[in-house]
Design an enzyme around this catalytic site. Structure first.
Site, mmCIF file in Angstrom:
data_model
loop_
_atom_site.group_PDB
_atom_site.id
_atom_site.type_symbol
_atom_site.label_atom_id
_atom_site.label_comp_id
_atom_site.label_asym_id
_atom_site.label_seq_id
_atom_site.Cartn_x
_atom_site.Cartn_y
_atom_site.Cartn_z
ATOM 1 N N ILE A 55 19.276 27.029 -12.201
ATOM 2 C CA ILE A 55 18.441 27.371 -11.046
ATOM 3 C C ILE A 55 19.004 28.656 -10.452
ATOM 4 O O ILE A 55 20.206 28.774 -10.236
ATOM 5 C CB ILE A 55 18.403 26.220 -10.020
ATOM 6 C CG1 ILE A 55 17.429 26.552 -8.883
ATOM 7 C CG2 ILE A 55 19.793 25.870 -9.498
ATOM 8 C CD1 ILE A 55 17.124 25.358 -7.986
ATOM 9 N N GLU A 56 18.136 29.641 -10.239
ATOM 10 C CA GLU A 56 18.618 30.984 -9.896
ATOM 11 C C GLU A 56 17.998 31.525 -8.618
ATOM 12 O O GLU A 56 16.795 31.391 -8.378
ATOM 13 C CB GLU A 56 18.309 31.948 -11.058
ATOM 14 C CG GLU A 56 18.895 33.328 -10.875
ATOM 15 C CD GLU A 56 18.839 34.150 -12.145
ATOM 16 O OE1 GLU A 56 19.376 35.280 -12.140
ATOM 17 O OE2 GLU A 56 18.293 33.682 -13.165
ATOM 18 N N LEU A 57 18.847 32.145 -7.800
ATOM 19 C CA LEU A 57 18.461 32.867 -6.578
ATOM 20 C C LEU A 57 17.645 32.020 -5.599
ATOM 21 O O LEU A 57 16.686 32.494 -4.997
ATOM 22 C CB LEU A 57 17.694 34.148 -6.932
ATOM 23 C CG LEU A 57 18.535 35.385 -7.235
ATOM 24 C CD1 LEU A 57 17.641 36.598 -7.456
ATOM 25 C CD2 LEU A 57 19.539 35.681 -6.129
#
Length: 290
Positions: A191-193
């Site tokens: 899971i990113e940003l």
């Protein structure tokens, strides 16, 4: 007559490798998952990561990293990349970054995914895959470990690489995205940003492993790209932490070696060996007569 039994494996599964099942077990036990991405640095970095117990290695094709190859060439390059990493690493989970063109068609997605799994990858990363395509791959036993939140790569040309999940509605959209991936067979995801609270809540809600990258939350573990780990980016990312300055170390080693070559300090007597004197005399005689 006795016939010697051969040590033949009837499955490509390896009990020693960190499969999706192992990662799932780590989540259940509360053991943090450590994920690295060597990017352009190569298999020797995978070897070092495995030696100290890192869990996941995420990589694209070494040859096709910059794109521009046709699909058949991608298949070959991907296979060679995975095989090369497996020469150096026997245990770490290899999560192979599938080029988007390989899962634009269902038959291709299964063909490529199955091929790369047989070559030694433990899961496929189909960035931004649709639910129906994901389900088809899962139904045909292609293991996937994907990605939610901000997408990276060529997709950012359309969306931009930016923070997401800032509003309740957008945060819930990302959760549903991950939940639908899980329900359609995905075995784990990064899971990113996304905001720290959102990342952690999603990791706790989903039953599959959720590893944080640029999301600032513990989740089920964390990923960092080696270019950040070793301080090789022109401008450090806010989520990254540099653990070693690799380029100065490499430059110093090359510089010292080059200086020794130019000054005559290398090679030394101990860096070579001598010919048998009788053979040397014969050789010198041959050279003189040539």
């Amino acid at each position: 007559m006795e016939v010697e039994k051969q040590n033949i494996k009837m499955s490509t599964a390896s009990k020693s490798r960190k499969s999706l099942h192992v990662l799932q077990s780590m989540k259940k036990k509360g053991e943090k998952i450590v994920q690295m991405c060597p990017a352009e640095l190569g298999p020797i970095f995978g070897l070092a990561a495995e030696m100290v117990g890192c869990d996941i290695l995420r990589t694209p094709s070494l040859v096709a990293l910059r794109g521009g190859l046709d699909l058949e060439a991608e298949l070959v390059c991907g296979s060679l990349t995975i095989q090369k990493y497996r020469e150096y690493t026997k245990i770490i989970h290899i999560n192979y970054y599938m080029p988007a063109a390989c899962y634009a068609d269902k038959s291709l997605a299964v063909r490529w995914g199955a091929q790369w799994t047989m070559m030694g990858a433990d899961s496929m990363l189909p960035m931004g895959i649709t639910n129906d395509m994901l389900k088809f791959m899962s139904d045909n036993y292609v293991p996937t470990y994907g990605h939610i939140g901000a997408v990276s790569g060529w997709q950012t040309n359309a969306t931009g690489y930016k923070k997401v999940g800032r509003t309740a509605e957008d945060a819930f959209r990302i959760f549903k995205w991950g939940y639908e991936y899980q329900e359609n067979g995905m075995g784990g995801m990064t899971i990113e940003l996304t905001p720290m609270e959102v990342s952690q809540a999603i990791a706790e809600k989903l039953t599959v492993p959720v590893v944080s990258i640029a999301a600032g939350a513990p989740c089920d573990g964390s990923e960092m790209v080696d270019m950040d780990t070793f301080g090789m980016m022109p401008k450090p990312a806010s989520h990254a932490k540099t653990y070693a300055e690799l380029l100065p170390f490499l430059c110093e080693a090359y510089m010292n070696w080059a200086m020794d070559v130019r000054s005559g300090a290398y090679p030394e007597e101990k860096n070579g060996y001598h010919m048998d004197p009788a053979e040397l005399e014969k050789f010198n005689d041959m050279m003189d007569k040539f």
